[in-house]
Design a protein around this motif. Sequence first.
Motif, PDB file in Angstrom:
ATOM      1  N   LYS A   1     -53.006  49.170 -13.862  1.00  0.00           N
ATOM      2  CA  LYS A   1     -52.737  47.749 -14.098  1.00  0.00           C
ATOM      3  C   LYS A   1     -51.604  47.656 -15.107  1.00  0.00           C
ATOM      4  CE  LYS A   1     -57.237  45.598 -13.208  1.00  0.00           C
ATOM      5  NZ  LYS A   1     -57.761  46.521 -12.266  1.00  0.00           N
ATOM      6  N   LEU A   2     -50.802  46.580 -15.002  1.00  0.00           N
ATOM      7  CA  LEU A   2     -49.648  46.418 -15.890  1.00  0.00           C
ATOM      8  C   LEU A   2     -49.802  45.143 -16.716  1.00  0.00           C
ATOM      9  CD1 LEU A   2     -46.837  47.121 -13.252  1.00  0.00           C
ATOM     10  CD2 LEU A   2     -47.675  48.730 -14.961  1.00  0.00           C
TER      11      LEU A   2
ATOM     12  N   LEU B   1     -40.622  51.711  -9.079  1.00  0.00           N
ATOM     13  CA  LEU B   1     -40.662  50.265  -9.306  1.00  0.00           C
ATOM     14  C   LEU B   1     -39.669  49.910 -10.408  1.00  0.00           C
ATOM     15  CD1 LEU B   1     -44.487  49.412  -9.223  1.00  0.00           C
ATOM     16  CD2 LEU B   1     -42.834  49.257  -7.386  1.00  0.00           C
ATOM     17  N   VAL B   2     -38.877  48.871 -10.159  1.00  0.00           N
ATOM     18  CA  VAL B   2     -37.916  48.396 -11.158  1.00  0.00           C
ATOM     19  C   VAL B   2     -38.295  46.951 -11.503  1.00  0.00           C
ATOM     20  CG1 VAL B   2     -35.486  47.902 -11.618  1.00  0.00           C
ATOM     21  CG2 VAL B   2     -36.091  49.865 -10.198  1.00  0.00           C
ATOM     22  N   PHE B   3     -38.490  46.681 -12.822  1.00  0.00           N
ATOM     23  CA  PHE B   3     -38.850  45.330 -13.277  1.00  0.00           C
ATOM     24  C   PHE B   3     -37.636  44.727 -13.984  1.00  0.00           C
ATOM     25  CE2 PHE B   3     -41.208  42.589 -16.482  1.00  0.00           C
ATOM     26  CZ  PHE B   3     -41.563  41.620 -15.555  1.00  0.00           C
ATOM     27  N   THR B   4     -37.310  43.457 -13.637  1.00  0.00           N
ATOM     28  CA  THR B   4     -36.095  42.851 -14.199  1.00  0.00           C
ATOM     29  C   THR B   4     -36.442  41.675 -15.111  1.00  0.00           C
ATOM     30  OG1 THR B   4     -35.827  41.187 -12.464  1.00  0.00           O
ATOM     31  CG2 THR B   4     -34.922  43.367 -12.016  1.00  0.00           C
TER      32      THR B   4
ATOM     33  N   PHE C   1     -49.491  38.242 -18.830  1.00  0.00           N
ATOM     34  CA  PHE C   1     -50.720  38.386 -18.041  1.00  0.00           C
ATOM     35  C   PHE C   1     -50.785  39.816 -17.520  1.00  0.00           C
ATOM     36  CE2 PHE C   1     -47.452  36.897 -15.117  1.00  0.00           C
ATOM     37  CZ  PHE C   1     -47.637  37.663 -13.962  1.00  0.00           C
ATOM     38  N   VAL C   2     -51.957  40.159 -16.998  1.00  0.00           N
ATOM     39  CA  VAL C   2     -52.168  41.508 -16.451  1.00  0.00           C
ATOM     40  C   VAL C   2     -52.092  41.398 -14.925  1.00  0.00           C
ATOM     41  CG1 VAL C   2     -53.832  43.387 -16.175  1.00  0.00           C
ATOM     42  CG2 VAL C   2     -53.574  42.256 -18.396  1.00  0.00           C
ATOM     43  N   VAL C   3     -51.421  42.375 -14.309  1.00  0.00           N
ATOM     44  CA  VAL C   3     -51.319  42.386 -12.850  1.00  0.00           C
ATOM     45  C   VAL C   3     -51.629  43.786 -12.331  1.00  0.00           C
ATOM     46  CG1 VAL C   3     -48.821  42.856 -12.886  1.00  0.00           C
ATOM     47  CG2 VAL C   3     -49.831  41.777 -10.880  1.00  0.00           C
ATOM     48  N   SER C   4     -52.304  43.854 -11.168  1.00  0.00           N
ATOM     49  CA  SER C   4     -52.579  45.164 -10.565  1.00  0.00           C
ATOM     50  C   SER C   4     -51.285  45.695  -9.958  1.00  0.00           C
ATOM     51  CB  SER C   4     -53.643  44.996  -9.482  1.00  0.00           C
ATOM     52  OG  SER C   4     -53.650  46.132  -8.668  1.00  0.00           O
ATOM     53  N   GLU C   5     -51.054  46.987 -10.128  1.00  0.00           N
ATOM     54  CA  GLU C   5     -49.766  47.538  -9.670  1.00  0.00           C
ATOM     55  C   GLU C   5     -49.635  47.499  -8.141  1.00  0.00           C
ATOM     56  OE1 GLU C   5     -47.297  51.547 -10.530  1.00  0.00           O
ATOM     57  OE2 GLU C   5     -48.481  50.840 -12.219  1.00  0.00           O
TER      58      GLU C   5
ATOM     59  N   CYS D   1     -42.948  45.419 -19.901  1.00  0.00           N
ATOM     60  CA  CYS D   1     -43.849  45.768 -18.786  1.00  0.00           C
ATOM     61  C   CYS D   1     -44.445  47.111 -19.159  1.00  0.00           C
ATOM     62  CB  CYS D   1     -43.067  45.859 -17.483  1.00  0.00           C
ATOM     63  SG  CYS D   1     -44.019  46.594 -16.139  1.00  0.00           S
ATOM     64  N   LEU D   2     -45.763  47.155 -19.456  1.00  0.00           N
ATOM     65  CA  LEU D   2     -46.360  48.418 -19.897  1.00  0.00           C
ATOM     66  C   LEU D   2     -47.740  48.571 -19.270  1.00  0.00           C
ATOM     67  CD1 LEU D   2     -47.698  47.925 -23.493  1.00  0.00           C
ATOM     68  CD2 LEU D   2     -46.372  46.158 -22.390  1.00  0.00           C
ATOM     69  N   PRO D   3     -48.202  49.823 -19.116  1.00  0.00           N
ATOM     70  CA  PRO D   3     -49.529  50.030 -18.525  1.00  0.00           C
ATOM     71  C   PRO D   3     -50.599  49.383 -19.408  1.00  0.00           C
ATOM     72  CG  PRO D   3     -48.304  52.085 -18.624  1.00  0.00           C
ATOM     73  CD  PRO D   3     -47.533  51.094 -19.427  1.00  0.00           C
ATOM     74  N   ALA D   4     -51.535  48.662 -18.754  1.00  0.00           N
ATOM     75  CA  ALA D   4     -52.605  47.991 -19.506  1.00  0.00           C
ATOM     76  C   ALA D   4     -53.757  48.969 -19.677  1.00  0.00           C
ATOM     77  CB  ALA D   4     -53.039  46.735 -18.765  1.00  0.00           C
ATOM     78  N   THR D   5     -53.616  49.890 -20.664  1.00  0.00           N
ATOM     79  CA  THR D   5     -54.671  50.878 -20.922  1.00  0.00           C
ATOM     80  C   THR D   5     -55.396  50.480 -22.200  1.00  0.00           C
ATOM     81  OG1 THR D   5     -53.026  52.188 -22.091  1.00  0.00           O
ATOM     82  CG2 THR D   5     -53.447  52.771 -19.805  1.00  0.00           C
TER      83      THR D   5
END
Length: 752
Positions: A614-615, A565-568, A625-629, A654-658
């Motif tokens: 989740k990211l 996955l690439v986030f821009t 906001f948090v989004v499911s991958e 963009c980082l893992p929501a842990t």
Amino acid sequence: MGKSLLPPDNGGHDNIEPVDLKKALEDRYLSYALSTIMNRALPDVRDGLKPVHRRIMHAMRLLRLNPDQGFAKCARIVGEVMGKFHPHGDQSIYDALVRLAQDFSMRYPLVDGQGNFGNIDGDNAAAMRYTEARMTDVATELLFGITEDAVDYRPTYNEEDEEPTVLPGAFPNLLANGSSGIAVGMATSVPPHNAAELCDAALHLIDHPDAPVVKLMEFVQGPDFPTGGIIVDSRQSILEAYETGRGGFRVRSRWNQEDQGRGTWVIAVTEIPYGVQKSRLIEKIAELLMARKLPLLEDIRDESAEDIRIVLVPKSRTVDPGLMMESLFKLTELESRFPLNMNVLSRGKVPNVLSLKGVLQEWLDHRREVLVRRSKFRLGEIEKRLEILAGYLIAYLNIDEVIRIIREEDEPKQVMMARWSLTDVQAEAILNMRLRALRKLEEFEIRKEFDALSEEKKQIESLLASVEKQWKTIAWEIQKIRRDFGPEENKELGPRRTQFADAPEHDLTDIAHAMIEKEPVTVVVSEKGWLRAMKGHLTDHSLFGFKEGDGLKLAFHAQTTDKILVFTTGGKFYTIGADRLPGGRGHGEPIRIIVDMENDQDIVTAFVHDPKRKLLLVSHEGNGFVVSEEEVVANTRKGKQVMNVKTPDEATRCLPATGDHVAIVGDNRKMLVFALSEIPEMARGKGVRLQKYKDGGVLDVKTFAMEGGLSWQDSADRTFVRPREELAEWIGNRAAAGRMVPKGFPRTGKFG
């Protein structure tokens, strides 16, 4: 005087006629289109034949090539067809003839060939001077009754001869053998079916003319291909295709697992889809093997003799055979789709897409017309014969007088006609009678024949008067075809070859993985957005080379089966298969070649897709906001817009929501800590305010578990941890301004 060599005097005119180009083209193209539709590409619904096949059948009948007679050279048949009926190339006629003899092309071959007529590998037949042919029993059924005025004839192309416009067609040939052709603006594609099933459906239709297609499908389950195979469509989709006359059938190869001992096994494919060339299929699989697109397959062998046997060897004994076959079905012609488009010449005149019921009904109507015409023809023959027999009886009763008149009168015919009121035909027949026919016995024979013919005449007249009797007779004829070509009597042609099954359900990701060889790679992303995948899991990043002015942005380990996955900065996610990334030689390729990314956007980050995560997405102005991958995977090159940002704002994190808390630092070096649960989970949007700024924006964000405390690293790679007690003054609510960072926080303002 010889012919003049000078052109005739044109009286000063040049004989040039102006023509409107548009009209001329329209007229000529229309006549070409009509000729192609009517006389070349579309089969007639009544006998299921195109003109070239009909002419071949007619010519073979004239050459008396019946199933019980000897064979004739194909060159002779082709010559006869071309010379008398079909003014086209000999090769096209021979190709049509060859196909009629191939048991892998025709479910019920119409030609019995002797010699090399090609094979399922796609090899051509021998030249027509070497091969021989005669008709099969199916062909004789199609022609049965043709000499009894069953069908109309029309003049041939040079008007020297006549040819039938359609064959009597006692066999349901259109559906039994199928047909395909491309005309102008329309095409046809009808798969072969089982003749016994078609006869059962037709018999049901005679008894119940209002029967719906769904009822007929209790008899005709679906196509029955000469090469077998398995149809994996639902009953519903098959019904829909038969009701509308349009659709398609997914046909799969038949395969079974063969145990080789010691836990090893191979797969043997024994039937392949209709219309697929075996050699081409094996070539294609071999090419995919070489290109490493089939990681579960080790080898392929062709062990076919008369029957088909393709052996597939798995990579290891632990491979799931079902999964291996699914990947082959997806990539090769071991599964193919046969289209259904029942576009045929209805009543021999109008191109029309018919349903299964429509085709059967038109065939039955044709059979009734043939029955009526044959009956009328027979009636005419009987009446002619009865007239002559009546004349003979008068002659026998007055034999001595007849002999005297013939001996003594100058015009015996006129005298006899006047004496016993005979017709011209009767008098002529008496005069042509042989002397040996004057035996006593002959009179008895004539009376017997006269009575028998009178009885037959009565039966035919009652048949012609009753529609019900006509349908009974047709049903009897169809039952005879059902018996001759059904599985009980005809063990070779009768039994159904194509079976039905549901395609096994496999996880799509498992199938996708089965098509990619799993290998470790290191994905490298440069500052300027160049991507590549180096072989192996590399840890020494100093080995990577870059173009001048470019450097390493990030590198991470992956497998070739992973999705990257690439986030821009524009808030879009792009999905790229790790196997599709350019190799490690050179500098890779710019991301804009791989996906459709806007020029004013840059890569924020890239990582291996994990659907369970989740990211947390954050923009520069502090929204997030948090989004499911699972939600962010894009199926196209265009990517998927997830975070809505308007310039000058842009997505920056963009980082893992842990964990359970979020720490955020702004350009103003103020830090805020709040509960992760305060951030909503969305599939797409702008998000909510995370921290308030007078000016500037977000510098860094970190999610963590409060139990373990908040940690960061300084420039000397030392790690500091602050437990909850020491974070008390920074903990607040989302969207607060926060306080200056604690002592010892890195100067960069980042958590490291």
